[in-house]
Design an enzyme around this catalytic site. Sequence first.
Site, PDB file in Angstrom:
ATOM      1  CB  VAL A 158      -0.931   0.025   1.237  1.00 29.30           C
ATOM      2  CG1 VAL A 158      -1.897   1.194   1.154  1.00 29.30           C
ATOM      3  CG2 VAL A 158      -1.685  -1.279   1.379  1.00 29.30           C
ATOM      4  CG  ASP A 159       1.608   5.554  -2.257  1.00 25.79           C
ATOM      5  OD1 ASP A 159       2.806   5.687  -1.992  1.00 25.79           O
ATOM      6  OD2 ASP A 159       0.844   6.504  -2.520  1.00 25.79           O
ATOM      7  CE  LYS A 160       3.619   8.596   4.490  1.00 25.74           C
ATOM      8  NZ  LYS A 160       2.741   9.803   4.621  1.00 25.74           N
ATOM      9  CE  LYS A 200       6.301   4.778  -3.255  1.00 25.63           C
ATOM     10  NZ  LYS A 200       5.142   5.685  -3.407  1.00 25.63           N
TER      11      LYS A 200
END
Length: 621
Positions: free
Chosen positions: A291-293, A472
Amino acid sequence: MIAAAWLLGLLPVPAIVADSAMVAAAAVAGFPILRTAGRALLARVVGIDLLVSVASIGAVVLGEYGEAAAVTFLFAIGHALETATLNRTRSALTALVALAPDVALVLRNGEQVEVPAGSVQTGETILVKNGARVPVDGTVQQGAGTLDEASITGESLPVDKSAGDGVFAGTISTGGFLQVLATEVGAATTLAHIVHRVEEAQEATAPTQVFMDRFSAWYTPGILVLAIVVGLVTGDVLLALTLLVIGCPGALVISIPVAIVAGIGRAAQLGILIKGGEFLETAAKITVVAVDKTGTLTRGRPALTDVVVLNPDLTRSEVLGWAARAEDGSEHPLAGAIVQAAAQDGALPEHIISVPGQGIVAAVAGHTVLVGNPALLHARGVRGTDAATAVADELAARGRTPLIVVLDGVIAGVLAVADEVRPDAADMVAALHAAGVARVVMLTGDGPRVAQAVAADVGIDEIRSSLLPGDKLDVVSGLRRDGHVVAMVGDGVNDAPALATADIGIAMGAAGSAVAVETADIALMGDNLLMLPAAVDLARRTVRVMHQNVALALVTVALLLAGVLLGGVTMAVGMLVHEASVLIVIVNAMRLVRRSGPRAEPAARKKSEKSEKSEKQEMMA
């Protein structure tokens, strides 16, 4: 009189009459089946219709007219029931199409004109009154009201709309009056993109379905060969024909596609767009969610979290007010959070010096205000910074960005700003674990302190901080090399490389973004994070239904084969059980379409609703 006596059973029906009636019934019911079988043969396909046709014709030749009539009649009735029931599994698509309004109320030459929705042009002003459906995608120009956007975003509560807000075609006004500038019309609206995507997805072929199609391509001719061999070995032609009937792979052929159609349709009802059966199956196997923050777990915009007063001569509002006046002319991304929190209408800064990496120095109403980090204070010769530095370090350890405020050389206090964590983020992580996801990994470009603070609030299993976009991608690739099935969740733009590398790319808040709807493997139309575990859970339930259907179909065929070979199962009974198994398979898949419970909502919203309810009860009391 004689005919009436036959019908009432007072006289025996002559055999020739009964046989003729059965042959006629078999011909009427069997002709469409025979025609379909012929067309399939021309395409070099040996299908179920051919098996039924051969069996019914053979039964007539053998004089088993009743069996022939029963087989064709049951097959025709079963096929009609299958079609009707399958249409119900596509109810989500039908409901989406029905959302598009037929007419629109347009403001032309200062007058309200009702026109067909398809004739509205981009740039025209649309009027949306209470109870009306919005006919276009657009932006509110004037007015205020609420819209039910459940059909697009899955949001269960009406959403307030005012000037500048976007609206979607197919949503319903639940109050107020809006003037909307049309930006997308007709096939370009979000609703049209959703209908197109769901239609394509329901027709797409899943890997399991591809395998079953290949299996059926060999299975059906195999049953035909088996029947011929049994007939030659036993000399019992009726037994061979019965094998043709009970060996029909109808339930087997339909077991996978009906579950996929139902699962994708149910997802669309929830505001979850799944690109096809392949991605539905893959989503059921997810073991790690990355999950990207920023913008996913958090709102993506800074907010003031703390105001610590260190000067006893000043109040909290005064410390915040001086900082807001100084920052009012600053372009720093954290300035907006301070100014907005203060709502300060005081004097604007006459002069600002921005010190990169340290903060700002501003002249405000004859005073000098510094807002920045300890390095700025040291550079400006401010004394007595130990207490302020200690507070700043403590706030930084909690994942917040500290800003020390100095007024005329005296430390006034310390402010802290942080990206606000979404209220449903922790619920999402817990729900993902409950749905069977082993690990939730947070990917962020922020430093370790900020990442650890957010992870502690949300319950993240693993942190990867200080990442560039390329990093990422490397993290996702590494997780896949370790044998995990990885889903990457992001905004679909900044995280594009990682989304493309993951087994499943999931775009958050895709409503209004045609690109996200078309490119993401799974698009969550709303910003409700709980839609993510709902998608994973639905995918797992859909695959379970697929496996149940295949098992049911195979067991039914095996039992019928055993019954025929051991004796006791006739051609008509075999067809009846066969059609019953097909209907059971469809009904089992339709369980996915029915709502399994209340729509998932963030815990914060549930708590607020409970408190509102209790307050109303107290007032009534």
